[in-house]
Design a protein around this motif. Sequence first.
Motif, PDB file in Angstrom:
ATOM      1  N   ASN A 446     -45.530   9.900 -37.196  1.00  0.00           N
ATOM      2  CA  ASN A 446     -46.710   9.474 -37.955  1.00  0.00           C
ATOM      3  C   ASN A 446     -46.679   7.999 -38.333  1.00  0.00           C
ATOM      4  N   ASN A 447     -45.729   7.278 -37.742  1.00  0.00           N
ATOM      5  CA  ASN A 447     -45.674   5.829 -37.949  1.00  0.00           C
ATOM      6  C   ASN A 447     -46.353   5.167 -36.751  1.00  0.00           C
ATOM      7  N   PRO A 448     -47.481   4.458 -36.974  1.00  0.00           N
ATOM      8  CA  PRO A 448     -48.242   3.892 -35.848  1.00  0.00           C
ATOM      9  C   PRO A 448     -47.389   3.037 -34.914  1.00  0.00           C
ATOM     10  N   SER A 449     -46.405   2.326 -35.469  1.00  0.00           N
ATOM     11  CA  SER A 449     -45.597   1.434 -34.630  1.00  0.00           C
ATOM     12  C   SER A 449     -44.463   2.166 -33.914  1.00  0.00           C
ATOM     13  N   MET A 450     -44.232   3.441 -34.260  1.00  0.00           N
ATOM     14  CA  MET A 450     -43.106   4.157 -33.669  1.00  0.00           C
ATOM     15  C   MET A 450     -43.510   5.446 -32.958  1.00  0.00           C
ATOM     16  N   SER A 451     -44.703   5.930 -33.199  1.00  0.00           N
ATOM     17  CA  SER A 451     -45.096   7.245 -32.679  1.00  0.00           C
ATOM     18  C   SER A 451     -45.059   7.321 -31.157  1.00  0.00           C
ATOM     19  N   SER A 452     -45.370   6.217 -30.467  1.00  0.00           N
ATOM     20  CA  SER A 452     -45.421   6.248 -29.003  1.00  0.00           C
ATOM     21  C   SER A 452     -44.053   6.508 -28.377  1.00  0.00           C
ATOM     22  N   PHE A 453     -42.982   6.107 -29.073  1.00  0.00           N
ATOM     23  CA  PHE A 453     -41.656   6.375 -28.497  1.00  0.00           C
ATOM     24  C   PHE A 453     -40.799   7.250 -29.417  1.00  0.00           C
ATOM     25  N   ALA A 454     -41.460   7.992 -30.315  1.00  0.00           N
ATOM     26  CA  ALA A 454     -40.727   8.844 -31.257  1.00  0.00           C
ATOM     27  C   ALA A 454     -39.909   9.903 -30.534  1.00  0.00           C
ATOM     28  N   GLU A 455     -40.555  10.611 -29.581  1.00  0.00           N
ATOM     29  CA  GLU A 455     -39.848  11.691 -28.887  1.00  0.00           C
ATOM     30  C   GLU A 455     -38.680  11.140 -28.078  1.00  0.00           C
ATOM     31  N   TYR A 456     -38.889   9.976 -27.444  1.00  0.00           N
ATOM     32  CA  TYR A 456     -37.809   9.356 -26.664  1.00  0.00           C
ATOM     33  C   TYR A 456     -36.627   9.015 -27.578  1.00  0.00           C
ATOM     34  N   THR A 457     -36.920   8.455 -28.758  1.00  0.00           N
ATOM     35  CA  THR A 457     -35.857   8.068 -29.700  1.00  0.00           C
ATOM     36  C   THR A 457     -35.077   9.295 -30.160  1.00  0.00           C
ATOM     37  N   ILE A 458     -35.806  10.357 -30.540  1.00  0.00           N
ATOM     38  CA  ILE A 458     -35.145  11.590 -30.985  1.00  0.00           C
ATOM     39  C   ILE A 458     -34.278  12.149 -29.850  1.00  0.00           C
ATOM     40  N   LYS A 459     -34.837  12.139 -28.627  1.00  0.00           N
ATOM     41  CA  LYS A 459     -34.108  12.672 -27.479  1.00  0.00           C
ATOM     42  C   LYS A 459     -32.841  11.873 -27.216  1.00  0.00           C
ATOM     43  N   TYR A 460     -32.943  10.555 -27.318  1.00  0.00           N
ATOM     44  CA  TYR A 460     -31.781   9.688 -27.082  1.00  0.00           C
ATOM     45  C   TYR A 460     -30.680   9.967 -28.107  1.00  0.00           C
ATOM     46  N   GLU A 461     -31.062  10.062 -29.380  1.00  0.00           N
ATOM     47  CA  GLU A 461     -30.081  10.327 -30.437  1.00  0.00           C
ATOM     48  C   GLU A 461     -29.389  11.673 -30.205  1.00  0.00           C
ATOM     49  N   LEU A 462     -30.166  12.670 -29.792  1.00  0.00           N
ATOM     50  CA  LEU A 462     -29.609  14.006 -29.577  1.00  0.00           C
ATOM     51  C   LEU A 462     -28.704  14.041 -28.345  1.00  0.00           C
ATOM     52  N   GLU A 463     -29.097  13.360 -27.291  1.00  0.00           N
ATOM     53  CA  GLU A 463     -28.269  13.312 -26.074  1.00  0.00           C
ATOM     54  C   GLU A 463     -26.919  12.662 -26.359  1.00  0.00           C
ATOM     55  N   THR A 464     -26.945  11.573 -27.116  1.00  0.00           N
ATOM     56  CA  THR A 464     -25.704  10.885 -27.483  1.00  0.00           C
ATOM     57  C   THR A 464     -24.801  11.801 -28.304  1.00  0.00           C
TER      58      THR A 464
END
Length: 689
Positions: A446-464
């Motif tokens: 729900n952050n306009p500056s982060m929503s476009s890559f939110a899922e990618y960021t969450i996925k990256y953190e989880l993969e690591t």
Amino acid sequence: MENLDTDIKKIINSAYPYIKDFNPAQKAVIESGYLEDNSNYIISIPTASGKTVLGVLPALKTILNGGKAVYAAPLLSIQNEKVKEFKAFEEYGINVGKHPSSADLSVMVFESFDALTRFSWNVLREVDTLIIDEFHMIGEYSRGPTLEAAITRAKIINPNIKIIALSATLRNIEEIEGWLDGTCVEHDYRPVPLHKEVLDAEMFNTKNKNDVIVKIVEKAMKDSSQALAFVSTRRFTESLATYVAKKINKKIDKKQREKFKEVAEKLLDVPKKKGSLPTSTCLKLAESVELGVAFHHAGLFNEQKEIIEDEFRNGNILMITATPSLMYGVNLPSKTVVIRDHTRWTSNGPQPIPVFDYEQMSGRAGRPQYDDVGYSYLIAKTMDEAQNLEEYYVEGEIEKTNSKLVDNKDAIYKQIIAQIASSLSKNLDELVDFFGKTLYGYQMNNNPSMSSFAEYTIKYELETALEFLLQNGIIRATPEGLKTTDFGYLIAKSNYAVETAVKIKEYISNMNEINVEEFIYALSETPDLPLISFKGRKSKDPVRDRLSECGLFAMDIGVSEATTVSLIEWIDERNEYEIENKYNVYSASTRRSAYEASRLVKFAKDTSEILGDYSNLKEYDILSARLYYGVKTDIIPLVIGVKRLGRKRARNLVKLFGNNLSNISENELQKVEGIGPKLAEKIRLFVKN
């Protein structure tokens, strides 16, 4: 009050007789309809505005309708305080306890509620209402992620659960409402008006901030009121208490001195009852308490802290100097709060305290039912500094409440393990889905500056994180999906940091037999062992020398080394007085540290069994018992077998009669100091069996 159901009104009148009617903040919340509908609510009102009762009302309604309620709190001290408070409801057939499997109203710490969401789904589904105290701590680094994940899981497992979040003022309330799918009721009423001010040393013609505090205490004495002062370190609590006590000495009358002396004697009795002479810290505490000023920090015996809190509430202490941890602890308000230190020491050096913490500390000022006004004084050195502090703290905005789930790596590891162990998530996509439902995921999406890559960021953190957990044998990939290993499940069932578990596993995997001192040192370097701190800047050579005697070498001597040596001395039957005198540490923490070390040894034993190594199981049990009781090996059977005997009396028994007590009569046993007829009878019974 008249708008309440008759039964609820009767219980409230009985349990809280001082509440004649609700205050404006409470009325606003009740009139919002939060008792009538099943929506989630965030109640955001100032400290000391009566939030607890607003949590109690929906809990009582739920229970009287045949349901169950959980009251979640961040600290054990708050849990114990609330259980004691809610026991008044038992007169009306409401069972109060610490777990919903056996209570109508259960008070749980966040970690226990989190465990409920992981492993006790049937019990969780029986909970109709969840009240969360100090909800604003969801943005705190250590406990926040636990609460955040527990709420997320609870909503998935029990979609019908009603959540009432009790909070101090929140800045980004719309965001919290959206995540919790709830309604916020805000009000700024405070039963006791709070006067906030910044004072500086220059206006009192001094360069010493402590002199300003002396003036504040003297004013409080004239008002027959009390003060609470916050400083940044344990050492500062002691030095400030000593300083103020000496300055106000001549202003204390005879009657007060007698009262203060009684409190001081109670404090000195605590170590004596534990078989130790009073430590230098105890003596310093008693000395300042005799003049009406107490210090309060983690280096005291728990019983001493309880005495200080009780006597302060009873008006038998003029002032407490404390570390900021007290702002979240038990209910301990006073008319005046002084915040001397606006910085706190961190790994990056001194940093300004958050505005939120300033508000929390200030909120302790003004006691409902006692004061008509509360005073909060932030202390500056100069007029210029005072102006800056006024702008930043008094007039400034509190920080946004942001998730710390990803900032805290251990929290990510633990919640991934929890999801997989509880079979809620079997693959990366399901983990991404769960983390997307947390406050962290909501704020990202729900952050306009982060929503476009939110899922990618969450996925990256989880993969690591998954890579780390796979490499360390905590989870495994199977054709059916991700599963925890036996080691991973052991971690999931504990509340230990993943780092602690991995360190213990690595250590015991590389040892052939237990080296007691080396093992204790390894435990002292894990994040889950409460550490024993040095008291000051005296030489650390005694700690270095003791380590050297044990064949242990350390480049730097810090709290891990101080803890190691203290625990080694503890299992050698040294008492707190001896440990503190020899090593200049806060030895009152030794018992707590030893207790947790004992539990970690049991965890190590369980890990060893999982690894298929059964060679040292007996040695683990022996070391665990030695740490728990603080004894050498020979008297373990005696202290375990005879309840309440304790290590001092057990050692005196063996010194007097030897290890064979079979022919010693009860009369002879009573020759040992502290052993009466009942204990002698227990000893004889133990020996016979």
